[in-house]
Design a protein around this motif. Structure first.
Motif, mmCIF file in Angstrom:
data_model
loop_
_atom_site.group_PDB
_atom_site.id
_atom_site.type_symbol
_atom_site.label_atom_id
_atom_site.label_comp_id
_atom_site.label_asym_id
_atom_site.label_seq_id
_atom_site.Cartn_x
_atom_site.Cartn_y
_atom_site.Cartn_z
ATOM 1 N N PRO A 65 5.363 -8.286 4.372
ATOM 2 C CA PRO A 65 4.471 -6.989 3.753
ATOM 3 C C PRO A 65 3.722 -5.985 4.075
ATOM 4 O O PRO A 65 3.587 -4.553 4.114
ATOM 5 C CB PRO A 65 4.483 -7.631 2.735
ATOM 6 N N MET A 66 3.426 -6.338 5.861
ATOM 7 C CA MET A 66 1.752 -5.490 5.941
ATOM 8 C C MET A 66 2.932 -5.177 6.876
ATOM 9 O O MET A 66 1.549 -4.228 7.610
ATOM 10 C CB MET A 66 1.622 -7.111 7.234
ATOM 11 N N TRP A 67 3.538 -4.873 6.751
ATOM 12 C CA TRP A 67 4.773 -3.143 7.678
ATOM 13 C C TRP A 67 4.202 -2.062 7.011
ATOM 14 O O TRP A 67 4.353 -1.117 7.557
ATOM 15 C CB TRP A 67 6.290 -3.568 7.707
ATOM 16 N N GLY A 68 3.706 -2.624 5.584
ATOM 17 C CA GLY A 68 3.705 -1.802 4.780
ATOM 18 C C GLY A 68 2.851 -1.270 4.640
ATOM 19 O O GLY A 68 2.805 0.491 3.750
ATOM 20 N N ILE A 69 1.734 -1.489 5.208
ATOM 21 C CA ILE A 69 0.761 -1.213 5.492
ATOM 22 C C ILE A 69 0.088 0.534 6.057
ATOM 23 O O ILE A 69 -0.723 0.918 5.039
ATOM 24 C CB ILE A 69 -0.683 -1.964 6.191
ATOM 25 N N GLN A 70 1.359 0.784 6.727
ATOM 26 C CA GLN A 70 1.687 2.559 7.573
ATOM 27 C C GLN A 70 1.529 3.066 6.270
ATOM 28 O O GLN A 70 1.840 4.652 6.181
ATOM 29 C CB GLN A 70 2.523 2.198 8.610
ATOM 30 N N ASP A 77 8.090 9.470 1.298
ATOM 31 C CA ASP A 77 9.096 10.043 0.695
ATOM 32 C C ASP A 77 10.381 8.964 0.794
ATOM 33 O O ASP A 77 10.942 8.236 1.449
ATOM 34 C CB ASP A 77 10.369 11.076 2.348
ATOM 35 N N PRO A 78 10.721 9.616 -0.434
ATOM 36 C CA PRO A 78 11.295 7.820 -1.159
ATOM 37 C C PRO A 78 13.003 7.870 -0.266
ATOM 38 O O PRO A 78 13.434 6.751 -0.142
ATOM 39 C CB PRO A 78 11.478 8.560 -2.401
ATOM 40 N N ASP A 79 13.175 9.021 0.077
ATOM 41 C CA ASP A 79 14.376 9.912 1.021
ATOM 42 C C ASP A 79 14.881 8.966 2.303
ATOM 43 O O ASP A 79 15.725 8.148 3.102
ATOM 44 C CB ASP A 79 15.044 10.946 1.277
ATOM 45 N N LYS A 80 13.069 8.803 3.053
ATOM 46 C CA LYS A 80 12.821 8.257 4.043
ATOM 47 C C LYS A 80 12.369 7.392 3.845
ATOM 48 O O LYS A 80 12.836 6.295 5.230
ATOM 49 C CB LYS A 80 11.770 9.047 4.735
ATOM 50 N N GLY A 81 12.044 6.173 3.274
ATOM 51 C CA GLY A 81 11.782 4.850 3.404
ATOM 52 C C GLY A 81 9.605 4.959 3.840
ATOM 53 O O GLY A 81 9.624 6.219 3.886
ATOM 54 N N LEU A 82 9.720 3.815 3.993
ATOM 55 C CA LEU A 82 8.079 3.561 3.745
ATOM 56 C C LEU A 82 8.293 4.403 5.582
ATOM 57 O O LEU A 82 6.437 4.533 5.328
ATOM 58 C CB LEU A 82 8.176 1.820 4.114
ATOM 59 N N THR A 83 8.842 4.471 6.674
ATOM 60 C CA THR A 83 8.299 4.646 8.020
ATOM 61 C C THR A 83 8.942 5.621 7.927
ATOM 62 O O THR A 83 8.198 6.490 8.925
ATOM 63 C CB THR A 83 9.017 4.052 8.785
ATOM 64 N N GLY A 84 9.789 6.929 7.028
ATOM 65 C CA GLY A 84 10.090 8.061 7.588
ATOM 66 C C GLY A 84 9.199 9.155 6.678
ATOM 67 O O GLY A 84 9.711 10.063 7.487
ATOM 68 N N GLY A 85 8.150 8.707 6.466
ATOM 69 C CA GLY A 85 6.895 10.183 5.940
ATOM 70 C C GLY A 85 6.487 10.615 6.442
ATOM 71 O O GLY A 85 6.164 10.094 7.983
ATOM 72 N N ASP A 86 6.016 11.291 6.713
ATOM 73 C CA ASP A 86 5.160 12.441 7.591
ATOM 74 C C ASP A 86 3.964 11.838 7.834
ATOM 75 O O ASP A 86 3.051 11.506 6.500
ATOM 76 C CB ASP A 86 4.628 14.092 7.131
ATOM 77 N N TRP A 87 3.102 11.254 9.131
ATOM 78 C CA TRP A 87 2.148 11.274 9.191
ATOM 79 C C TRP A 87 0.660 12.050 9.063
ATOM 80 O O TRP A 87 1.388 12.828 9.574
ATOM 81 C CB TRP A 87 1.893 10.667 10.796
ATOM 82 N N ALA A 300 -3.176 2.947 -0.021
ATOM 83 C CA ALA A 300 -5.424 3.374 1.121
ATOM 84 C C ALA A 300 -6.058 3.196 0.279
ATOM 85 O O ALA A 300 -7.212 2.518 0.459
ATOM 86 C CB ALA A 300 -4.556 4.663 0.567
ATOM 87 N N ILE A 301 -5.880 2.949 -0.901
ATOM 88 C CA ILE A 301 -7.020 2.631 -1.877
ATOM 89 C C ILE A 301 -7.048 0.890 -1.918
ATOM 90 O O ILE A 301 -7.822 0.145 -1.429
ATOM 91 C CB ILE A 301 -7.031 2.453 -3.204
ATOM 92 N N GLY A 302 -5.536 0.287 -1.537
ATOM 93 C CA GLY A 302 -5.540 -0.773 -1.621
ATOM 94 C C GLY A 302 -5.978 -1.615 -0.445
ATOM 95 O O GLY A 302 -6.835 -2.486 -0.072
ATOM 96 N N LEU A 303 -5.573 -0.923 0.689
ATOM 97 C CA LEU A 303 -6.260 -1.088 2.156
ATOM 98 C C LEU A 303 -7.583 -0.941 2.100
ATOM 99 O O LEU A 303 -8.230 -2.055 2.746
ATOM 100 C CB LEU A 303 -5.423 -0.119 3.402
ATOM 101 N N PHE A 304 -7.985 0.170 1.414
ATOM 102 C CA PHE A 304 -9.129 -0.197 1.750
ATOM 103 C C PHE A 304 -10.072 -1.025 1.234
ATOM 104 O O PHE A 304 -11.006 -1.686 1.840
ATOM 105 C CB PHE A 304 -10.736 1.426 0.725
ATOM 106 N N ASN A 305 -9.870 -1.493 -0.124
ATOM 107 C CA ASN A 305 -10.333 -3.030 -0.297
ATOM 108 C C ASN A 305 -10.519 -4.329 -0.138
ATOM 109 O O ASN A 305 -11.085 -4.620 0.161
ATOM 110 C CB ASN A 305 -9.617 -3.190 -1.884
ATOM 111 N N THR A 306 -9.421 -4.305 1.080
ATOM 112 C CA THR A 306 -8.878 -5.160 1.906
ATOM 113 C C THR A 306 -9.650 -5.417 2.571
ATOM 114 O O THR A 306 -10.287 -6.243 3.328
ATOM 115 C CB THR A 306 -7.754 -5.085 2.359
ATOM 116 N N VAL A 307 -10.143 -3.958 3.607
ATOM 117 C CA VAL A 307 -11.285 -4.092 4.826
ATOM 118 C C VAL A 307 -12.335 -4.187 4.303
ATOM 119 O O VAL A 307 -13.305 -4.968 4.918
ATOM 120 C CB VAL A 307 -11.169 -2.665 5.513
#
Length: 329
Positions: A65-70, A77-87, A300-307
């Motif tokens: 599941p850490m792959w979803g951190i990005q 974008d729901p149509d592009k998935g987790l890795t398809g949205g704009d950076w 992003a909020i959850g990642l900040f909390n974890t860090v």
């Protein structure tokens, strides 16, 4: 008459000294990493087979599941998935830091977490020291059973009990606290949270300290009594030093979740009156991500909390290792 030059020339030359195995030692192939791994697995393959289910479980549910951190750095974008949205980089982090609710959320989270951490660390030690002074095995077992039974009560039941007991006028406790609802008082809700947490988990958390006290050499008590030590001196000079390494390890582990306020309990305790004091990172993330479908922002909020929790864990471990030589790594 034989001349020295002819004798020297006629004398056979001494053979060159040969160093056996020198060439073989230099040309011997050193084992590489593959050979070492093969030798290791051939020797310990049974242990790896036994631990394989746990390793697979951790890999699937913790590391994959850490792959979803990005998602915290992309515009979802729901149509592009987790890795398809704009950076977008740290856009959502800046959005959270500049949010009008950032100060309130962090204050509530730190206040509730620190009260729960400190009190939840102290009271199990006190309870374990008191139970250890009970000499009757039956009485000690009864006290232990009574104190750790609340640990198995559901969080929903706990919050329902709090609402019933603290109801103004009719509750067992609320009738003595005036007409104002304690569950709706922003100033009192933090105390209600950590007191109920300590009551529920104090007995369960004291078990590990009782196990540490059970391993204390009885000759230490006998020597202290011969020197004239009373009950308080026995606790101060024998019991407390015996459980300090265990307490240090548990405190370090607790620091890794210093900003993790239990979502389920605090969410169930929330109402329109105490919301300014009970809105924490976990509940805010749920509302932003699940209810409002802002998945990148909530990630992003959850990642900040974890860090932040990770930094607290590393810092606490380093300080403990330097001061008391007790650490988890």
């Amino acid at each position: 008459m034989t001349t020295p030059s002819i004798t020297a020339a006629a004398a056979p030359s001494a053979p060159a000294t040969r160093q056996p195995y020198a060439a073989e030692a230099n040309t011997q192939k050193k084992p590489n990493i593959i050979d070492k791994l093969a030798r290791h697995f051939s020797r310990y393959w049974e242990l790896w087979v036994l631990s394989a289910p746990a390793l697979i479980f951790v890999a699937v549910f913790a590391y994959v599941p850490m792959w979803g951190i990005q998602l915290a750095f992309r515009k979802f974008d729901p149509d592009k998935g987790l890795t398809g949205g704009d950076w977008v980089g740290f856009y959502y982090f800046n959005q959270f830091f500049h949010s009008p609710l950032f100060g309130e959320i962090m204050t509530n989270t730190i206040r509730i977490s620190l009260w729960t951490l400190v009190m939840g660390f102290i009271f199990p030690i006190i309870l374990a020291l008191l139970i250890n002074q009970i000499h009757s095995t039956k009485v000690k077992g009864f006290v232990q059973t009574v104190t750790y039974m609340p640990h198995f009560i559901s969080v929903v039941v706990i919050v329902s009990m709090l609402n019933i007991f603290l109801t103004p006028g009719s509750g067992i406790i609320g009738r003595f606290l005036g007409p104002e609802s304690v569950m709706g008082n922003p100033k009192a809700i933090t105390s209600v949270y950590w007191i109920s947490e300590v009551w529920q988990h104090c007995g369960w958390n004291s078990i590990i300290y009782l196990a540490a006290l059970a391993g204390v050499d009885t000759s230490l008590y006998e020597a202290a009594k011969i020197d004239g030590a009373g009950r308080w001196q026995l606790i101060r000079t024998v019991d407390i030093p015996a459980i300090m390494p265990t307490a240090g390890i548990l405190l370090i582990l607790s620091m890794g979740s210093v900003l993790n306020v239990g979502f389920d309990k605090i969410f169930l305790m929330q109402n329109s009156l105490n919301l300014p004091a009970t809105e924490v990172i976990s509940t805010y993330t749920y509302k932003i991500g699940i209810l409002n479908s802002q998945f990148s922002y909530s990630t992003a909020i959850g990642l900040f909390n974890t860090v932040v929790n990770f930094v607290f864990l590393i810092t606490a471990n380093a300080i403990s290792k330097k001061i008391s030589e007790t650490s988890i790594f």
